[in-house]
Every structure is written in structure tokens, then in C-alpha cells.
Design a protein around this motif. Structure first.
Motif, PDB file in Angstrom:
ATOM      1  N   LYS A  14      12.779  -2.521   0.477  1.00  0.00           N
ATOM      2  CA  LYS A  14      11.401  -2.017   0.606  1.00  0.00           C
ATOM      3  C   LYS A  14      11.489  -0.511   0.780  1.00  0.00           C
ATOM      4  O   LYS A  14      12.019  -0.019   1.778  1.00  0.00           O
ATOM      5  N   ALA A  49       2.154  -2.253   7.636  1.00  0.00           N
ATOM      6  CA  ALA A  49       1.154  -2.196   6.578  1.00  0.00           C
ATOM      7  C   ALA A  49      -0.245  -2.277   7.163  1.00  0.00           C
ATOM      8  O   ALA A  49      -1.174  -1.648   6.690  1.00  0.00           O
ATOM      9  N   GLU A  82      16.440  -9.392   3.748  1.00  0.00           N
ATOM     10  CA  GLU A  82      16.956 -10.583   3.068  1.00  0.00           C
ATOM     11  C   GLU A  82      16.036 -10.901   1.895  1.00  0.00           C
ATOM     12  O   GLU A  82      14.807 -10.691   1.977  1.00  0.00           O
ATOM     13  N   ASP A 136       6.132 -14.844  -2.242  1.00  0.00           N
ATOM     14  CA  ASP A 136       5.299 -15.076  -1.056  1.00  0.00           C
ATOM     15  C   ASP A 136       4.450 -16.335  -1.214  1.00  0.00           C
ATOM     16  O   ASP A 136       4.295 -16.879  -2.301  1.00  0.00           O
ATOM     17  N   ASP A 168       6.234  -8.333   7.337  1.00  0.00           N
ATOM     18  CA  ASP A 168       5.199  -7.317   7.462  1.00  0.00           C
ATOM     19  C   ASP A 168       4.606  -7.248   8.861  1.00  0.00           C
ATOM     20  O   ASP A 168       3.518  -7.755   9.118  1.00  0.00           O
ATOM     21  N   SER A 186       0.821  -1.209   0.000  1.00  0.00           N
ATOM     22  CA  SER A 186       0.000   0.000   0.000  1.00  0.00           C
ATOM     23  C   SER A 186       0.857   1.261   0.000  1.00  0.00           C
ATOM     24  O   SER A 186       0.528   2.243  -0.637  1.00  0.00           O
ATOM     25  N   SER A 188       4.398   1.053  -0.145  1.00  0.00           N
ATOM     26  CA  SER A 188       5.791   0.697  -0.394  1.00  0.00           C
ATOM     27  C   SER A 188       5.955   0.075  -1.781  1.00  0.00           C
ATOM     28  O   SER A 188       5.000  -0.426  -2.367  1.00  0.00           O
ATOM     29  N   ARG A 204      -4.193  -5.419  -3.675  1.00  0.00           N
ATOM     30  CA  ARG A 204      -4.001  -6.747  -4.221  1.00  0.00           C
ATOM     31  C   ARG A 204      -5.292  -7.522  -4.204  1.00  0.00           C
ATOM     32  O   ARG A 204      -5.356  -8.651  -4.624  1.00  0.00           O
TER      33      ARG A 204
HETATM   34  N1  LIG Z   1      12.216  -9.700   1.264  1.00  0.00           N
HETATM   35  C1  LIG Z   1      11.485  -9.925   0.186  1.00  0.00           C
HETATM   36  N2  LIG Z   1      11.905 -10.808  -0.731  1.00  0.00           N
HETATM   37  C2  LIG Z   1      11.181 -11.057  -1.831  1.00  0.00           C
HETATM   38  N3  LIG Z   1      10.008 -10.485  -2.104  1.00  0.00           N
HETATM   39  C3  LIG Z   1       9.537  -9.605  -1.229  1.00  0.00           C
HETATM   40  C4  LIG Z   1      10.244  -9.260  -0.037  1.00  0.00           C
HETATM   41  N4  LIG Z   1       9.531  -8.375   0.641  1.00  0.00           N
HETATM   42  C5  LIG Z   1       8.412  -8.154  -0.062  1.00  0.00           C
HETATM   43  N5  LIG Z   1       8.416  -8.884  -1.200  1.00  0.00           N
HETATM   44  C6  LIG Z   1       7.367  -8.897  -2.214  1.00  0.00           C
HETATM   45  O1  LIG Z   1       6.807  -7.624  -2.323  1.00  0.00           O
HETATM   46  C7  LIG Z   1       5.423  -7.680  -2.043  1.00  0.00           C
HETATM   47  C8  LIG Z   1       5.022  -6.401  -1.340  1.00  0.00           C
HETATM   48  O2  LIG Z   1       5.569  -6.411  -0.051  1.00  0.00           O
HETATM   49  P1  LIG Z   1       5.237  -5.290   1.023  1.00  0.00           P
HETATM   50  O3  LIG Z   1       5.709  -5.796   2.314  1.00  0.00           O
HETATM   51  O4  LIG Z   1       5.693  -3.956   0.585  1.00  0.00           O
HETATM   52  O5  LIG Z   1       3.719  -5.111   0.934  1.00  0.00           O
HETATM   53  P2  LIG Z   1       2.615  -6.052   1.491  1.00  0.00           P
HETATM   54  O6  LIG Z   1       2.805  -6.245   2.908  1.00  0.00           O
HETATM   55  O7  LIG Z   1       2.572  -7.269   0.656  1.00  0.00           O
HETATM   56  O8  LIG Z   1       1.362  -5.152   1.183  1.00  0.00           O
HETATM   57  P3  LIG Z   1       0.695  -4.149   2.165  1.00  0.00           P
HETATM   58  O9  LIG Z   1       1.771  -3.260   2.661  1.00  0.00           O
HETATM   59  O10 LIG Z   1      -0.266  -3.438   1.300  1.00  0.00           O
HETATM   60  O11 LIG Z   1       0.077  -5.030   3.186  1.00  0.00           O
HETATM   61  C9  LIG Z   1       5.232  -8.938  -1.204  1.00  0.00           C
HETATM   62  O12 LIG Z   1       3.935  -9.464  -1.319  1.00  0.00           O
HETATM   63  C10 LIG Z   1       6.269  -9.874  -1.794  1.00  0.00           C
HETATM   64  O13 LIG Z   1       5.744 -10.523  -2.927  1.00  0.00           O
END
Ligand SMILES: Nc1ncnc2c1ncn2[C@@H]1O[C@H](COP(=O)(O)OP(=O)(O)OP(=O)(O)O)[C@@H](O)[C@H]1O
Length: 734
Positions: A41, A159, A89, A95, A155, A22, A24, A367
Motif C-alpha cells: 500500500k 482512510a 500480507e 475484499d 484499514d 483515497s 493510496s 468507490r
Molecule cells: N492486503 C491486501 N491484499 C489484497 N488486496 C488488497 C490489500 N489491501 C488492499 N487491497 C485492495 O486494495 C483496495 C484499496 O485498499 P486501500 O486500503 O488503499 O483503500 P480503501 O481502504 O479500500 O479505500 P479508502 O482508503 O478510500 O477508504 C482494497 O479495497 C482491496 O481491494
């Protein structure tokens, strides 16, 4: 090979985008010296208000403390103007939602592997008193795309706090993994995470989520309606352990849900060869001179079970790291802010309550497909009903939550948003004694607007319990009749809880009182709708949601013993009160409760609550987006009470005793609501009453009650006269 954007962040060369949230954007990146692959991120700070920034810091604080294979590791944090970059990392497997999408249902052994990993990660969170609150496949990252990948919890509440669940999301999204108590805005505890774990396990082994729904409301309804967990027909081969674990995790009532210890020790996870839980106990690291704490292998089961039940207010995400949504305060004061025994066990699977928080759809990064699909609930608007905005235009697109009845504002924010009643000498208040005998000396000036009760204050930051209501006139209201507004009946007795300004501590009495408040206030909503004042109707409707939420909370938390052990007589009283004439809006569901047990009462309240939400939805739809000022429901209710009082006076002057009594009764009920119940409700901001205003409310109530008494004695004497003359007539005829 990732395409580099040529951008450099710290020591990292930024590559392709791999995801977004949302607030990031997540990039794949490599260390420019050693080539280590990482995920960065990137968070734009200017999109975050102070509170959210604090939540982010809280997440960083948590991540920095923990070093564990099943918790996403934060390697670094890099600040640049207006941005924060979390160097994490890299999880090559993406995911878990992608994994599930690609694999459908997975063999039980794979599910067990992921569950063991998840349990190990959760154990670390438990040891650090952290509740995740938003466990779902999207927040579980995989080190590789193999079946034996390491699963990492990511997360931590940031978020979640960025996206307070609100009306739009409530209506447009479907939080398939969210515990019902969170959806219902109940107080919740760490066990909420266990519901999510159950939903994830169920999906892993069956290929689908345990409950579905196109909106949060539908989803919640489906959860509430279901009597047992249904496994798809093609899942007959699941082991008993697996089925058992799903069932015990997906118990609606968190009290009945497994405890963490029970979860960790469940036979389905007991195959420890593949995973060593003790690793989780070693997971903390020292960073920035900050000594990790809370890793206590010796914590006994009792302690853990108790902590499972620690509660805190929903979205208490506002007071810095310790008050962040994901930080479970380990203080005894948090154990039962409701004052009820949350450990009460029930035999039933009770359905919980369901206030749904009102928020926005602001992000372009949703999403959740349903959001786009569901035009019916396209809710580009956000109406901020915070009373602090009472006189300020509020952009409907504001991303703040609407009523967030569960929210207790942090002290800083509420500094300028709480309203307290104006202090100072009471005005327009006849003394009780003088008013009692003068029929038309009522304290409502018909031509002038009512004295403004609610005012801004910078001195009050928290809900103020009503105290010190000693021996005042409220205690004299036992003979009044406020609960029964049927014009054709006598005025019955006014339920003022314990006859003081505190709501009753008896669950059924309290529910009954709340129900009456809701019914009376519902009349206002309908009046406003009829006079095309949708916005006012909407704001009052939100107060009704807060009332039902409170009722549900009572059912949910204490009720169980309170309701089940309650004397029949109380249940019957609850039933009798169903004769409210004006309860048209609510009457169909909460009718004669005397026939029902606690479970049924609870479900009736739930259904009622859902109906109220639906009405709120309807009202919300009719509100034009754009700049608007949200009326203050408490003021509206107060003004309505004064109007009823005035009208009662007019009717009394006109000799229309019946209607005068009804008007007075309504006024009393609304004023009692403001005095007794409203300050106890979880409103945003909370309602605080100063002593002088309490005094004023009491005086008004006192005055009205005397008028009612006067009318009653008038009716009695005219009834006696009638009787006398009928007797005389009969005698004459005989
Ligand atoms: N460390 C990581 N390694 C690989 N992919 C990642 C990593 N962190 C995040 N991602 C990918 O980026 C996507 C977005 O991550 P992010 O934590 O920004 O948002 P989110 O938690 O999925 O969404 P929101 O913040 O809206 O709840 C994740 O669903 C994942 O697919």
C-alpha cells in the motif's frame, strides 16, 4: 501471473495494481529472494497534512502491534522520499464487497463463518481499545476466494480520517454500513462498529444492505423512519438466530444495541468448532520492543459493557496515535464528555440526531458510484468555515471539513485558529446603574462598527467552560421576555438556563433554550438570504446545525431519563414557547411539544435537523467555487445583536415601544446565545470567551434587560391609564 512494473520497493518487486483508496494505491508485489507474495500500500505523504500523517502513524502503530489471523498483517514499512509503503500480507480473495458482488446472498453457514471471523478480529480490537469506525465489506479482505477464506479486518482509521465525512460525501455518497450515530455526528462508542457488523451480516444473508439511500441524508432518513428491520420476502428461511442477531445489531439506539460480549456470545456465533475465539486473545505480538497490552481474557462482562459505552468525539483524529480516530482512549474522562448518563436505557428505538459533516469530494478514487451519478450533489467545492480562515481566502476546494461541528481540534492546529474575545478594559460600556434610568444611553454606537469581539488568539486552544458567573445581572433576567419575540405580546421571561451562564442541566429546558436560539438565529439566516448574502447565511446556518446537533445529542444521550422523567410542567413550557412569531423557519415541526413524549420530541428534532441540513445544502449550492472568505458566524451573530440593540434604541426614541421591545428581545436572545450556549456547542473551532468579553456581553444583556423592563412598566402604566380612561368612559356612558 502479475505483470511486474519493474519497480523495486525495498526487497519487493512491484507487480500490478490491485486497488486504490483515497490516498493510496495498492500493488501486488513479491519478495525478490523468497518470492513471498505481498500487497504494498503506497501512500504519498505530500498529500497528507500533519494531522493525517499522524493518523497514518497511528494505523501503522496499531498494525504493528497485532498479529492475528483476522487482522491484516503488516509485514514491513518502507519509507522512500515522499512516500510510505506498507507491506501487507496479500489477500488473494480481494475484499468482501467483491465476494458479495460475485455471490449475491450467501448461505447462512458461510455468513456465520465470516461473522465468526469478524467477531474474532473485533475481539482483538476490543482488547486493544480500538474502534474501527469504518467497517464495511471493502475493508474486509479475504485470504482466498473460497467460502472458507480467512477474513481480515483492514484499514484502521487512516482512510477514515483522510476522508472525514463532509457535505459532499454526505450528499454524494451513501455510507451504507455506517452507524447512524456516526452519521449524525453524535458522540459514539465502540458499538458503532456493531451496527456495521449488523449491516454486513444482513447483506451477506439477504444480498442487499438493510437500508439504502442515494445520499447520506436519504439513508439517514430511511434509517430513522423505519420502525423495524425488513427482510426481503425471499429470505424466509433464515434461522431465528440469524434474524435475531441482525435485529439486535441494527438497533438505532446504541444503548439498546448488543454489547460486544453479547455479540460474541450470541447463539448465531456460538458454533465455536469452526472458529476458536480464544485465538484472538493471543493475537498480540511484541514489536520494536513494544510490549503488547490489553489482552485480558479475564475482563469481565461489566467492564466490557462499560467500555462499549466509552465515547469520544467524532473525528477526534487529530492528536497523534492516541488521539487517532481508531484509538479508543481508555480513560474514565472519556466516558461521558457530555456529562450525561450514556447508559440510560430506553424502551423505544429512538431516532438519533443527524448533523452531517461537511466535506469535500476531492479524490478521484471514489468507490461510491453514487458520487458520480448524483450530479445534483456534485460538490467539487469545499468551503472551510473554520474561523481561523475568517480573514484568509479559503479555497473552496480545500479538503478540510467545513464546520465539522463534532470536531474538537487538536491543540496544535487550534493554536492559531481559536478565537477568543479581546481582553482588556471593557469599552463603551455604561455601568448598569447609570444605564438603567437613562432611556437612550445604550451601548451601541450607531455610526461605528461594533467593537470586534472575536479575535485571534494563540493562547487559547480549547473550549473554555463558562465559569465564575456569579450573582451577575444574568440572574435578574427572569422577568425578561426574550423567548417571546411576538410583537403583540408581552415580553415574558428570558430563559437563561439556570439563570447563570451555564446552560440548564435539565434536558427539556436546555432543548427549549437551544430551540429558541435556533429560531432566533434562523431569522438572521433568512435576512441574509433576502439580502443576497448567501455566504453569510450559510455560515450562520452551520451554527444552527451545531445547535440542533446539541439538542439531538441531549435527546440521544440523557434524554431518555431526563425527558421521560421530566415534569409535565416542563414539557408544557416547551410547548408554550412554540408561539415564537419569528420561528417561521422552524415552526412547522417543533410545535407544541406538550403533547408529545420524549420519542416524538426526539424525532421532531431530527426532522428539524434534517430540514436545516437541506437548507444548508441549498445555500451551499449557491456559493460560487473559488477563493472566498468564510464569514465568522459568531461575529455575524454578535453584530446582528448590536444592530437589533441599536434599532431598539431608535424605536424607543421614536416612541415605538412595541418594536423597541422586540428589537431588544432579539438582541438579548442573540447575546445570551453567545454567552451561554455558543461556548458549549461543538463548533470548529470552539468559541472561547474571555472574562472581559463575558463581562461585556453580560453588561449588554443587562442594559437591554433594563430597557425591556422599562418598556414593560411603560406599557403597564399606559395600559393602566387606558384601563382607567375606559372605565371612566364606561362609567360616563352608564
Ligand atoms: N492486503 C491486501 N491484499 C489484497 N488486496 C488488497 C490489500 N489491501 C488492499 N487491497 C485492495 O486494495 C483496495 C484499496 O485498499 P486501500 O486500503 O488503499 O483503500 P480503501 O481502504 O479500500 O479505500 P479508502 O482508503 O478510500 O477508504 C482494497 O479495497 C482491496 O481491494
Amino acid at each position: 501471473m502479475a505483470q511486474s512494473t519493474g519497480r523495486v520497493v525495498g526487497d519487493y518487486l512491484v507487480g500490478r495494481q490491485i486497488g486504490s483508496g483515497s490516498f493510496s494505491v495498492v500493488w501486488e508485489a513479491r519478495h525478490r529472494v523468497n518470492g513471498t507474495q505481498v500487497a504494498i500500500k503506497e501512500i504519498a505523504m505530500d498529500r497528507l497534512n500533519k494531522k493525517l500523517q499522524e493518523s497514518l502513524m497511528s494505523e501503522i502503530f496499531i498494525l504493528r502491534r497485532i498479529n492475528h489471523p483476522n487482522i491484516i498483517r503488516m509485514i514491513d514499512m518502507i519509507k522512500s522520499p515522499g512516500k510510505i509503503h506498507l507491506v501487507l500480507e496479500y489477500c488473494k480473495g480481494g475484499d468482501l464487497s467483491v465476494y458479495v458482488q460475485n455471490h449475491g446472498s450467501v448461505p447462512e453457514a458461510t455468513a456465520k463463518h465470516f461473522m465468526q471471523q469478524l467477531a474474532a478480529g473485533l475481539q482483538v480490537l476490543r482488547d486493544n481499545n480500538i474502534i474501527h469506525r469504518d467497517l464495511k465489506p471493502q475493508n474486509l479482505l479475504l485470504s482466498t476466494d473460497e467460502n472458507d477464506a480467512d477474513l481480515k479486518i483492514a484499514d484502521f482509521g487512516f482512510a477514515r480520517s483522510l476522508q472525514p465525512r463532509g457535505l459532499a460525501e454526505t450528499l454524494c455518497g451513501s455510507p451504507l454500513y455506517m452507524a447512524p450515530e456516526i452519521m449524525q455526528l453524535q458522540k459514539y462508542d465502540a458499538k458503532a462498529d456493531l451496527w456495521s457488523v449488523g449491516a454486513i451480516l444482513f447483506q451477506l444473508v439477504t444480498g442487499r444492505t438493510p437500508f439504502t439511500g442515494n445520499s447520506q441524508i436519504q439513508l439517514l432518513q430511511n434509517i430513522i423512519r423505519s420502525t423495524e428491520l425488513h427482510f426481503p420476502a425471499d429470505c424466509k428461511d433464515l434461522s431465528l438466530d440469524c434474524v435475531d442477531l441482525c435485529q439486535k445489531l441494527l438497533r438505532r439506539n446504541p444503548v439498546e444495541r448488543l454489547t460486544f460480549e453479547e455479540f460474541f456470545n450470541h447463539p448465531f456465533l456460538s458454533d465455536r468448532q469452526s472458529y476458536d475465539f480464544s485465538r484472538s486473545r493471543l493475537g498480540l505480538r511484541t514489536m520494536d520492543g513494544f510490549l503488547s497490552s490489553g489482552s485480558s481474557p479475564s475482563r469481565n462482562m461489566e467492564e466490557s459493557s462499560q467500555e462499549d459505552c466509552l465515547t469520544f468525539l467524532l473525528d477526534d483524529d487529530s492528536s497523534g496515535p492516541e488521539g487517532s480516530p481508531s484509538y479508543l482512549k481508555n480513560t474514565s474522562s472519556m466516558k461521558s464528555s457530555s456529562g450525561f448518563n450514556v447508559d440510560t436505557r430506553v424502551e423505544r428505538r429512538e431516532a438519533e440526531s443527524s448533523p452531517l459533516k461537511y466535506t469535500e469530494v476531492t479524490s478521484g478514487h471514489s468507490r461510491i458510484n453514487q458520487r458520480e451519478e448524483n450530479n445534483r450533489f456534485r460538490f467539487e467545492t469545499q468551503i472551510n468555515s473554520d474561523r481561523r480562515n475568517l480573514r484568509e481566502p479559503t479555497r473552496l476546494t480545500d479538503s478540510r471539513s467545513l464546520i465539522a461541528p463534532e470536531r474538537v481540534d487538536d491543540s496544535q492546529d487550534s493554536m492559531d485558529q481559536d478565537y477568543v474575545l479581546v481582553s482588556g478594559p471593557p469599552v463603551d460600556m455604561p455601568s448598569s446603574s447609570s444605564s438603567s434610568s437613562k432611556p437612550y444611553n445604550f451601548p451601541f454606537k450607531s455610526q461605528s462598527p461594533p467593537v470586534e469581539l472575536f479575535n485571534r488568539s494563540i493562547s487559547s486552544t480549547a473550549p473554555m467552560p463558562i465559569i465564575g458567573a456569579t450573582g451577575n445581572s444574568i440572574g435578574q433576567f427572569g422577568s425578561l421576555n426574550s423567548q417571546n419575540s411576538a410583537p403583540s405580546t408581552s415580553h415574558g421571561s428570558l430563559d437563561l438556563g439556570d439563570a447563570f451562564e451555564q446552560p440548564s442541566t435539565h434536558s427539556l429546558t436546555r432543548i427549549r433554550s437551544l430551540r429558541k436560539c435556533a429560531a432566533t438565529i434562523a431569522e438572521l439566516v433568512h435576512e441574509r438570504i433576502e439580502s443576497d448574502k448567501q455566504l453569510e447565511a450559510f455560515s450562520i446556518q452551520l451554527a444552527i446545525l451545531a445547535i440542533w446537533k446539541q439538542a439531538l445529542h441531549i435527546c440521544h444521550t440523557q434524554a431518555i431519563s431526563g425527558l421521560e422523567g421530566s415534569p409535565n410542567q416542563d414539557i408544557n413550557r416547551l410547548g408554550r414557547s412554540s408561539s415564537l412569531k419569528y420561528d417561521t423557519h422552524n415552526s412547522d415541526k417543533i410545535t407544541d411539544l406538550s403533547h408529545y413524549g420524549s420519542e416524538e420530541i426526539s424525532s421532531q428534532i431530527q426532522r428539524q435537523f434534517i430540514q436545516e441540513i437541506e437548507l444548508a445544502e441549498e445555500l451551499a449550492k449557491s456559493i460560487e467555487p473559488g477563493n472566498t472568505t468564510m464569514p465568522d458566524a459568531m461575529e455575524t451573530i454578535f453584530e446582528a445583536a448590536l444592530d437589533h440593540g441599536k434599532l431598539g434604541g431608535v424605536k424607543e426614541v421614536m416612541g415605538d415601544i412595541e418594536n423597541a421591545g422586540n428589537q431588544y428581545s432579539k438582541a438579548v436572545r442573540l447575546l445570551v446565545f453567545l454567552l451561554v450556549e455558543a461556548p458549549m456547542l461543538i463548533l470548529n473551532p470552539p468559541l472561547s470567551l474571555t472574562n472581559s468579553v463575558r463581562y461585556r456581553l453580560r453588561t449588554y444583556i443587562d442594559f437591554l434587560s433594563r430597557r425591556l423592563k422599562h418598556l414593560q412598566s411603560h406599557r403597564r402604566s399606559s395600559g393602566a391609564q387606558m384601563q382607567g380612561s375606559s372605565l371612566a368612559m364606561m362609567n360616563k356612558h352608564s
